[in-house]
Design an enzyme around this catalytic site. Structure first.
Site, PDB file in Angstrom:
ATOM      1  N   LYS A   4      98.019 -22.876  86.048  1.00 45.35           N
ATOM      2  CA  LYS A   4      98.996 -23.534  84.999  1.00 45.35           C
ATOM      3  C   LYS A   4      99.447 -24.851  85.522  1.00 45.35           C
ATOM      4  CE  LYS A   4     100.610 -18.713  83.668  1.00 45.35           C
ATOM      5  NZ  LYS A   4     101.501 -17.589  83.603  1.00 45.35           N
ATOM      6  N   GLN A  33     106.412 -16.175  87.712  1.00 44.57           N
ATOM      7  CA  GLN A  33     105.212 -15.474  87.255  1.00 44.57           C
ATOM      8  C   GLN A  33     105.278 -14.130  87.592  1.00 44.57           C
ATOM      9  OE1 GLN A  33     102.102 -16.734  86.390  1.00 44.57           O
ATOM     10  NE2 GLN A  33     101.509 -14.682  86.040  1.00 44.57           N
ATOM     11  N   ASP A  60     108.419 -19.203  78.931  1.00 42.80           N
ATOM     12  CA  ASP A  60     107.577 -18.202  78.725  1.00 42.80           C
ATOM     13  C   ASP A  60     108.330 -17.408  77.539  1.00 42.80           C
ATOM     14  OD1 ASP A  60     105.568 -17.284  80.012  1.00 42.80           O
ATOM     15  OD2 ASP A  60     106.377 -16.524  81.723  1.00 42.80           O
TER      16      ASP A  60
END
Ligand code: NDP
Length: 302
Positions: free
Chosen positions: A55, A99, A122
Site C-alpha cells: 500500500k 491494517q 477504508d
C-alpha cells in the site's frame, strides 16, 4: 457452452492508477502538496506486513505521500488510539488506514470509529457505512468499489439483474450488496446458514463470492452467461506447493460464465487501486470543506 471472458483486474487496476495519478497532479497544482496516506500496522502478521508495504509503495508510485507506522504487537489500545488522534489532527494526513486484523487485546470497532470519518479511506467508520446504506455519498470500502468497476467492465447491465452476494461481512459482502442495490440490481445476500446455496447461485445473473472457502463455487452452481466476481483469497497446498485460489473453481466456472475474475489478478489489484483513489478523493473533499470554511468557496469549486 459459453467460453468465459476473463476480467483482467491487473490491467484494469493500472488504468485506475493512471486516473488517480491525474487527480493527484491536479491536487498538487491546487494545494501545493501531495495527498497523504498514513497506514498503521500493529504487530508482525506476515500477510499484513506484505499488504501494508504494498500500500505504501503503490501510493508513492502515483505521487501520494505514503507513510507506514509500524507499532509493536504489545501496543495497547490506548496507545493506538493516541496515534490515530495524532494523525486525525495532522493537516497533511488525508487518509488513515489501520491494517486488520488487530491483535486480540485491541477492540477493532473502537479503533475504526476513532478515525476521522473524512480520513477513513477504508470506509469502515460507522458514519461512512451509515451513509452508504442510506444511499448517500461516502467513503466506500475499496474491495466493493473494485468489484463494481470490474462489473462495469464486463458490460453487464445491473438494472433489474439478480445479484447474489455470497458473504455478509462488513468489509465486502454488505457494502458490495449496497452498491449493487444502488445500481438497481435485485440483491440476495447469502451466508453460512443459507439453504441450498447451489440452487440459489444458479438464479444469479451476477454472482459475487466473498466467503473465504477455497473453490466453493463450482461450474454447475453458475447460470450460463452469468458474470462471476471472485473476491476470495485462499492459500492452499496443491501438488506439494502453496498456491492462491479464490472462492470460485475458476477452470469450471470459466466454461459457463460470460465473464469471471481470476485469482490472483482479479479483485486483489483493484482493492489497492481504489484505496489510492479514495485517498485523493478524501483529500480533495476535506480540503474543499476547509477552504469553504475559510470563506473562499470559489477557489475550492474550481
Ligand atoms: P469473513 O470471514 O469476514 O466473512 C465470510 C462470509 O462468508 C461470512 O458472512 C460467512 O457467513 C460466509 N460463509 C463462510 N462460509 C460459507 C459457506 N460455506 N457458505 C456460505 N457462506 C459462507 O470474510 P471477508 O468478507 O473478510 O473475506 C472473504 C474472502 O475475501 C476471504 O477469502 C478474504 O481473504 C477475501 N478478501 C479479499 C480481498 C481482496 O482484495 N481481493 C479483500 C478482502 C477480503 P456467516 O456470516 O454466516 O459466518
Amino acid at each position: 457452452m459459453l467460453n468465459g471472458k476473463v476480467l483482467d483486474g491487473k490491467a484494469l487496476s493500472a488504468k485506475v492508477r493512471e486516473e488517480v495519478k491525474e487527480k493527484v497532479n491536479a491536487f498538487v497544482g491546487r494545494h501545493g502538496r501531495p495527498p497523504g496516506l498514513d497506514v498503521i500496522l500493529v504487530g508482525e502478521n506476515p500477510a499484513s506486513v506484505v499488504y501494508t508495504r504494498n500500500k505504501e509503495r503503490t501510493a508513492k508510485e502515483v505521487g501520494i505521500r505514503g507513510a507506514l507506522h509500524t507499532l509493536p504487537g504489545t501496543t495497547t489500545e490506548a496507545e493506538l488510539l493516541h496515534k490515530i488522534d495524532e494523525l486525525n489532527r495532522d493537516p497533511n494526513v488525508d487518509g488513515i488506514l489501520v491494517q486488520l486484523p488487530l491483535p486480540k487485546h485491541i477492540n477493532e470497532e473502537r479503533v475504526l470509529d476513532a478515525i476521522d470519518a473524512g480520513k477513513d479511506v477504508d470506509g469502515f467508520h460507522h458514519v461512512n457505512t451509515g451513509l452508504l446504506s442510506s444511499g448517500r455519498s461516502a467513503l466506500v470500502p475499496c474491495t466493493p468499489i473494485g468489484c463494481m468497476r470490474l462489473l462495469a467492465e464486463s458490460g453487464i447491465s445491473l438494472d433489474g439483474a439478480h445479484a447474489v452476494v455470497l458473504g455478509r461481512s462488513n468489509i465486502v459482502g454488505k457494502p458490495v450488496a449496497q452498491l449493487l442495490l444502488k445500481e438497481n440490481a435485485t440483491v440476495t445476500i447469502a451466508h453460512s446458514r443459507t439453504r441450498d446455496l447451489p440452487a440459489l447461485c444458479r438464479t444469479a445473473d451476477v454472482l459475487v463470492a466473498a466467503v473465504g472457502r477455497p473453490e466453493l463455487v463450482r461450474g454447475d452452481w453458475v447460470k450460463p452467461g452469468a458474470v462471476v466476481i471472485d473476491v476470495g483469497i485462499n492459500r492452499i497446498e496443491r501438488d506439494g506447493k502453496f498456491v492462491l485460489v479464490g472462492d470460485v473453481a475458476f477452470d469450471e466456472v470459466k466454461e459457463v460464465a460470460s465473464a469471471v475474475t481470476p485469482v490472483p489478478g482479479g479483485v486483489g489489484p483493484m482493492t489497492i487501486a481504489y484505496l489510492l483513489s479514495n485517498t485523493v478523493d478524501a483529500a480533495t473533499a476535506r480540503l474543499s470543506r476547509l477552504v469553504r470554511h475559510k470563506g473562499v468557496f470559489l477557489e475550492a469549486a474550481r
